[in-house]
Write a protein that holds these residues in place. Structure first.
Motif, PDB file in Angstrom:
ATOM      1  N   PHE A 195       0.835  -1.215   0.000  1.00 19.70           N
ATOM      2  CA  PHE A 195       0.000   0.000   0.000  1.00 19.70           C
ATOM      3  C   PHE A 195       0.866   1.261   0.000  1.00 19.70           C
ATOM      4  CE2 PHE A 195      -2.775  -3.273   1.894  1.00 19.70           C
ATOM      5  CZ  PHE A 195      -3.800  -3.221   0.966  1.00 19.70           C
ATOM      6  N   THR A 196       2.016   1.196   0.701  1.00 23.18           N
ATOM      7  CA  THR A 196       2.948   2.324   0.685  1.00 23.18           C
ATOM      8  C   THR A 196       3.435   2.592  -0.732  1.00 23.18           C
ATOM      9  OG1 THR A 196       3.698   1.662   2.887  1.00 23.18           O
ATOM     10  CG2 THR A 196       5.073   3.240   1.709  1.00 23.18           C
ATOM     11  N   ALA A 197       3.790   1.512  -1.447  1.00 21.22           N
ATOM     12  CA  ALA A 197       4.274   1.648  -2.829  1.00 21.22           C
ATOM     13  C   ALA A 197       3.181   2.223  -3.732  1.00 21.22           C
ATOM     14  CB  ALA A 197       4.742   0.298  -3.354  1.00 21.22           C
ATOM     15  N   ILE A 198       1.933   1.778  -3.531  1.00 21.51           N
ATOM     16  CA  ILE A 198       0.811   2.294  -4.330  1.00 21.51           C
ATOM     17  C   ILE A 198       0.664   3.802  -4.122  1.00 21.51           C
ATOM     18  CG2 ILE A 198      -1.713   2.324  -4.549  1.00 21.51           C
ATOM     19  CD1 ILE A 198      -1.638  -0.720  -4.004  1.00 21.51           C
ATOM     20  N   VAL A 199       0.738   4.234  -2.855  1.00 19.12           N
ATOM     21  CA  VAL A 199       0.573   5.661  -2.545  1.00 19.12           C
ATOM     22  C   VAL A 199       1.726   6.475  -3.125  1.00 19.12           C
ATOM     23  CG1 VAL A 199       0.507   7.368  -0.683  1.00 19.12           C
ATOM     24  CG2 VAL A 199      -0.830   5.267  -0.487  1.00 19.12           C
ATOM     25  N   ILE A 200       2.970   5.980  -2.952  1.00 24.84           N
ATOM     26  CA  ILE A 200       4.149   6.722  -3.424  1.00 24.84           C
ATOM     27  C   ILE A 200       4.122   6.847  -4.950  1.00 24.84           C
ATOM     28  CG2 ILE A 200       6.667   6.697  -3.598  1.00 24.84           C
ATOM     29  CD1 ILE A 200       6.652   5.252  -0.829  1.00 24.84           C
ATOM     30  N   ALA A 201       3.882   5.720  -5.634  1.00 24.99           N
ATOM     31  CA  ALA A 201       3.814   5.756  -7.098  1.00 24.99           C
ATOM     32  C   ALA A 201       2.545   6.469  -7.563  1.00 24.99           C
ATOM     33  CB  ALA A 201       3.858   4.336  -7.658  1.00 24.99           C
ATOM     34  N   GLY A 202       1.437   6.233  -6.849  1.00 26.12           N
ATOM     35  CA  GLY A 202       0.149   6.804  -7.233  1.00 26.12           C
ATOM     36  C   GLY A 202       0.096   8.313  -7.120  1.00 26.12           C
ATOM     37  N   MET A 203       0.795   8.884  -6.122  1.00 31.70           N
ATOM     38  CA  MET A 203       0.791  10.341  -5.981  1.00 31.70           C
ATOM     39  C   MET A 203       1.477  11.009  -7.173  1.00 31.70           C
ATOM     40  SD  MET A 203      -1.037  11.308  -3.587  1.00 31.70           S
ATOM     41  CE  MET A 203      -0.620  13.048  -3.498  1.00 31.70           C
ATOM     42  N   GLY A 204       2.434  10.299  -7.764  1.00 29.43           N
ATOM     43  CA  GLY A 204       3.029  10.811  -8.997  1.00 29.43           C
ATOM     44  C   GLY A 204       1.990  10.891 -10.098  1.00 29.43           C
ATOM     45  N   PHE A 205       1.168   9.847 -10.202  1.00 30.26           N
ATOM     46  CA  PHE A 205       0.127   9.831 -11.232  1.00 30.26           C
ATOM     47  C   PHE A 205      -0.988  10.819 -10.930  1.00 30.26           C
ATOM     48  CE2 PHE A 205       1.979   6.495 -13.528  1.00 30.26           C
ATOM     49  CZ  PHE A 205       1.391   6.590 -14.781  1.00 30.26           C
ATOM     50  N   PHE A 206      -1.291  11.009  -9.659  1.00 29.24           N
ATOM     51  CA  PHE A 206      -2.233  12.038  -9.246  1.00 29.24           C
ATOM     52  C   PHE A 206      -1.768  13.391  -9.789  1.00 29.24           C
ATOM     53  CE2 PHE A 206      -3.413  15.414  -6.325  1.00 29.24           C
ATOM     54  CZ  PHE A 206      -4.729  15.151  -6.003  1.00 29.24           C
TER      55      PHE A 206
ATOM     56  N   ARG B 172      16.855   5.459  -8.937  1.00 30.43           N
ATOM     57  CA  ARG B 172      17.748   6.601  -9.168  1.00 30.43           C
ATOM     58  C   ARG B 172      17.121   7.623 -10.110  1.00 30.43           C
ATOM     59  NH1 ARG B 172      23.591   4.526 -10.807  1.00 30.43           N
ATOM     60  NH2 ARG B 172      24.017   6.756 -10.765  1.00 30.43           N
ATOM     61  N   VAL B 173      16.329   7.139 -11.041  1.00 28.75           N
ATOM     62  CA  VAL B 173      15.708   8.043 -12.022  1.00 28.75           C
ATOM     63  C   VAL B 173      14.391   8.613 -11.488  1.00 28.75           C
ATOM     64  CG1 VAL B 173      14.876   8.196 -14.408  1.00 28.75           C
ATOM     65  CG2 VAL B 173      16.770   6.679 -13.864  1.00 28.75           C
ATOM     66  N   TYR B 174      13.784   7.889 -10.544  1.00 32.48           N
ATOM     67  CA  TYR B 174      12.440   8.221 -10.053  1.00 32.48           C
ATOM     68  C   TYR B 174      12.376   9.619  -9.437  1.00 32.48           C
ATOM     69  CZ  TYR B 174       7.844   6.208  -8.902  1.00 32.48           C
ATOM     70  OH  TYR B 174       6.516   5.884  -8.854  1.00 32.48           O
ATOM     71  N   GLY B 175      13.420   9.989  -8.684  1.00 28.84           N
ATOM     72  CA  GLY B 175      13.431  11.304  -8.044  1.00 28.84           C
ATOM     73  C   GLY B 175      13.572  12.436  -9.041  1.00 28.84           C
ATOM     74  N   LEU B 176      14.313  12.187 -10.144  1.00 32.71           N
ATOM     75  CA  LEU B 176      14.522  13.227 -11.160  1.00 32.71           C
ATOM     76  C   LEU B 176      13.200  13.695 -11.772  1.00 32.71           C
ATOM     77  CD1 LEU B 176      17.579  11.795 -13.167  1.00 32.71           C
ATOM     78  CD2 LEU B 176      17.592  13.741 -11.597  1.00 32.71           C
ATOM     79  N   THR B 177      12.322  12.728 -12.031  1.00 30.46           N
ATOM     80  CA  THR B 177      11.041  13.087 -12.665  1.00 30.46           C
ATOM     81  C   THR B 177      10.220  13.996 -11.747  1.00 30.46           C
ATOM     82  OG1 THR B 177       9.909  11.101 -11.839  1.00 30.46           O
ATOM     83  CG2 THR B 177      10.990  10.931 -13.968  1.00 30.46           C
TER      84      THR B 177
ATOM     85  N   LEU C  70       7.498  20.227 -18.135  1.00 30.65           N
ATOM     86  CA  LEU C  70       6.610  19.577 -17.167  1.00 30.65           C
ATOM     87  C   LEU C  70       6.154  18.234 -17.729  1.00 30.65           C
ATOM     88  CD1 LEU C  70       4.787  19.628 -14.607  1.00 30.65           C
ATOM     89  CD2 LEU C  70       3.084  20.842 -15.978  1.00 30.65           C
ATOM     90  N   GLY C  71       5.750  18.239 -19.002  1.00 34.21           N
ATOM     91  CA  GLY C  71       5.349  16.993 -19.661  1.00 34.21           C
ATOM     92  C   GLY C  71       6.481  15.991 -19.723  1.00 34.21           C
ATOM     93  N   PHE C  72       7.697  16.463 -19.917  1.00 33.96           N
ATOM     94  CA  PHE C  72       8.874  15.589 -19.966  1.00 33.96           C
ATOM     95  C   PHE C  72       9.023  14.823 -18.654  1.00 33.96           C
ATOM     96  CE2 PHE C  72      13.535  14.798 -20.141  1.00 33.96           C
ATOM     97  CZ  PHE C  72      13.586  14.170 -21.384  1.00 33.96           C
TER      98      PHE C  72
END
Length: 533
Positions: A21-32, A98-103, A136-138
């Motif tokens: 559930f933590t992973a869903i929230v962390i990844a999901g907030m990016g999609f939000f 490592r790439v996740y934070g850059l986005t 932003l789109g990038f």
């Protein structure tokens, strides 16, 4: 199986735990954040027209010229397409984490910069806005392959589809949040600055303070992304990347021992054996990849491309539909701030009633019905509803029939989300090898954004009336809304046909799907997985 690593088997068989559930929230907030940033621009384009393209003496408020409207609405899609390809490739080269934070950093900085767009002329403001919307789109583009890959590699095989779909479903809440933020901001300004309608006072209907509204709405997108950054950086790298790509069995076992709260031993010998197996280290442009996964990649790219043509062009008809049923009165009867409120209210209602429920139907049923069934059903239902809107279109536009039209229109959104809009995101994260998973997802997602660009701009012109006197200002005559809807129905039908190239991945280990566990004779068969209903 002989080559199966225990750390990956432990992830496949793990019971649903807090870290899922933590992973869903962390990844999901990016999609939000992604959805908020991509869709909030449609709430303020009318306001930008009033602010920067007002013509003295005109009977209607100022609107963005066609080329400017295309740039403002579409530049983020172009950035997203580029970001999906670049960050997808980088995620396989450098690692997901490592790439996740850059986005996220890119999204935070560019959301703020979009709202701070400067210039002394309309061209200056719009040019600056488009520059920052592209970047932003990038950043948003990078979130697609990375979030999907991270979630698929963390999940257990029993509920993997639901977990990946839940990350994607946060898009629905992002769209909803965009509408709610716009409602709150516009209501506050409308209360503070009680301006007359355009037909009463053309200049006074757009108060200078309205310029803050679009800036606040765009800048708010930085907040959820910034709040998520710390937690993203605390996530360990996925065991599948660490073991199968970086070839570090000890680190994979250490990371997943903490996550799963069990003792796992490093199996460096097995990892080394996999590294020496040249048959399984083929590249993206090799004959071996084409033999095993060529049709799969064609299936994921074509279905996502076709889906997004239909999905994003649907948004074009919203303004016509909302105006027809009276949700949005004629522009000249409102002031600039009240128009933002009316548009936001309409988008919020559609999101609440059809967009959000569609996503969560997929989450609930994807591991029961399977990806293949949901995707082909979604395409089929979208085809039916598009034809139901198009064939008797002249009937629907008559007074008294508008509500029925909106209900049918809402169902096309519902079955897009309880259908291919979710499954095209899920499947590419499951059916390709670990070292190419992020890249292939990025390619599939980029094909989708190419479809979005075709849908948003091709149909912007195509949907114009055949009668030159009834087209929007600056547009040439098109084929009309009716014929555009028929075309979209046909596109959905073709999407259903291409779904036959996509394998069913329900309940299978990622390594079983990709052949990374098996001996050569088995992987040959896996390379030819037939679509399963």
């Amino acid at each position: 199986m002989a080559n199966e690593l225990r750390v990956l088997n432990a992830l496949d068989l793990a019971k649903t735990q807090w870290y899922h559930f933590t992973a869903i929230v962390i990844a999901g907030m990016g999609f939000f954040t992604d959805a908020y940033d991509l869709f909030c621009i449609s709430l303020v384009t009318k306001l930008l027209g009033r602010l920067y393209y007002h013509v003295d003496g005109a009977s209607k408020p100022g609107t963005l010229p066609p080329n400017v409207s295309a740039a403002v609405n579409g530049v983020a899609f172009c950035g997203t397409l580029a970001g999906q390809l670049f960050f997808g490739w980088l995620g396989d080269k450098m690692g997901r984490k490592r790439v996740y934070g850059l986005t996220l950093i890119l999204m935070v900085v560019c959301s703020l910069a979009s709202g701070l767009s400067f210039g002394s002329s309309p061209k200056g403001v719009i040019a600056t806005l488009c520059f920052f919307r592209f970047w932003l789109g990038f950043g948003i583009g990078g979130d697609y392959p990375l979030s999907a890959t991270i979630m698929s590699e963390y999940a257990n095989k029993k509920t993997r589809g639901a977990f990946i779909a839940a990350v994607f479903a946060m898009q629905g809440f992002g769209i909803l949040a965009g509408g709610i933020v716009a409602l709150i901001v516009s209501l506050s300004f409308d209360h503070a600055y009680n301006a007359p309608a355009y037909e009463v006072d053309p200049v006074g209907s757009t108060v200078p303070q309205a310029d803050y509204i679009w800036r606040i709405i765009l800048m708010f997108g930085a907040l959820p992304a910034a709040l998520t950054y710390y937690w993203r950086m605390k996530m360990p790298e996925t065991a599948r990347y660490t073991a199968l790509v970086a070839k570090n069995a000890k680190q994979a076992a250490t990371d997943m021992s903490k996550v799963l709260q069990v003792d796992l031993e490093a199996e460096q010998e097995k990892v080394d054996k996999l590294a020496r197996d040249t048959r399984k280290n083929y590249g993206l442009f090799s004959k071996e990849f084409a033999r095993r996964h060529g049709l799969h990649l064609l299936g994921t790219t074509s279905t996502w491309f076709l889906l997004d043509i239909a999905f994003y062009s649907q948004n074009l008809f919203q303004k016509d539909i909302f105006s027809a049923i009276g949700w949005i009165p004629p522009a000249k009867t409102m002031n600039a701030i009240h128009e933002v409120y009316k548009i936001a209210r309409a988008q919020t209602l559609i999101a609440l009633c059809s967009t959000v429920p569609g996503y969560w139907f997929t989450v609930a049923l994807i591991d029961i019905l399977g990806r293949f069934f949901i995707q082909i059903m979604g395409f089929a239902m979208m085809t039916i509803f598009m034809f139901a809107l198009a064939i008797p279109y002249d009937h629907w536009i008559k007074k008294g029939n508008h509500i029925s039209f909106v209900v049918l229109y809402s169902f096309t959104f519902f079955f897009a989300n309880f259908g291919p809009n979710a499954t095209t995101f899920v499947v590419p994260a499951e059916i390709f090898p670990a070292r190419l998973r992020s890249t292939c997802h990025g390619i599939s997602a980029a094909a989708g954004k190419a479809g979005a660009i075709v849908g948003a701009f091709g149909f912007l012109y195509a949907a114009q009336s055949k009668d030159p006197s009834k087209t929007d200002a600056g547009y040439p005559p098109g084929i009309g809304v009716k014929n555009s809807l028929i075309m979209l129905g046909v596109i959905n039908l073709v999407g259903a046909a291409f779904t036959l190239l996509v394998p069913e991945s329900k309940g299978k280990s990622l390594e079983d799907l990709t052949g990374e566990n098996d001996e050569e004779e088995n992987t040959t068969e896996l390379g030819r997985i037939a679509p399963a209903p």
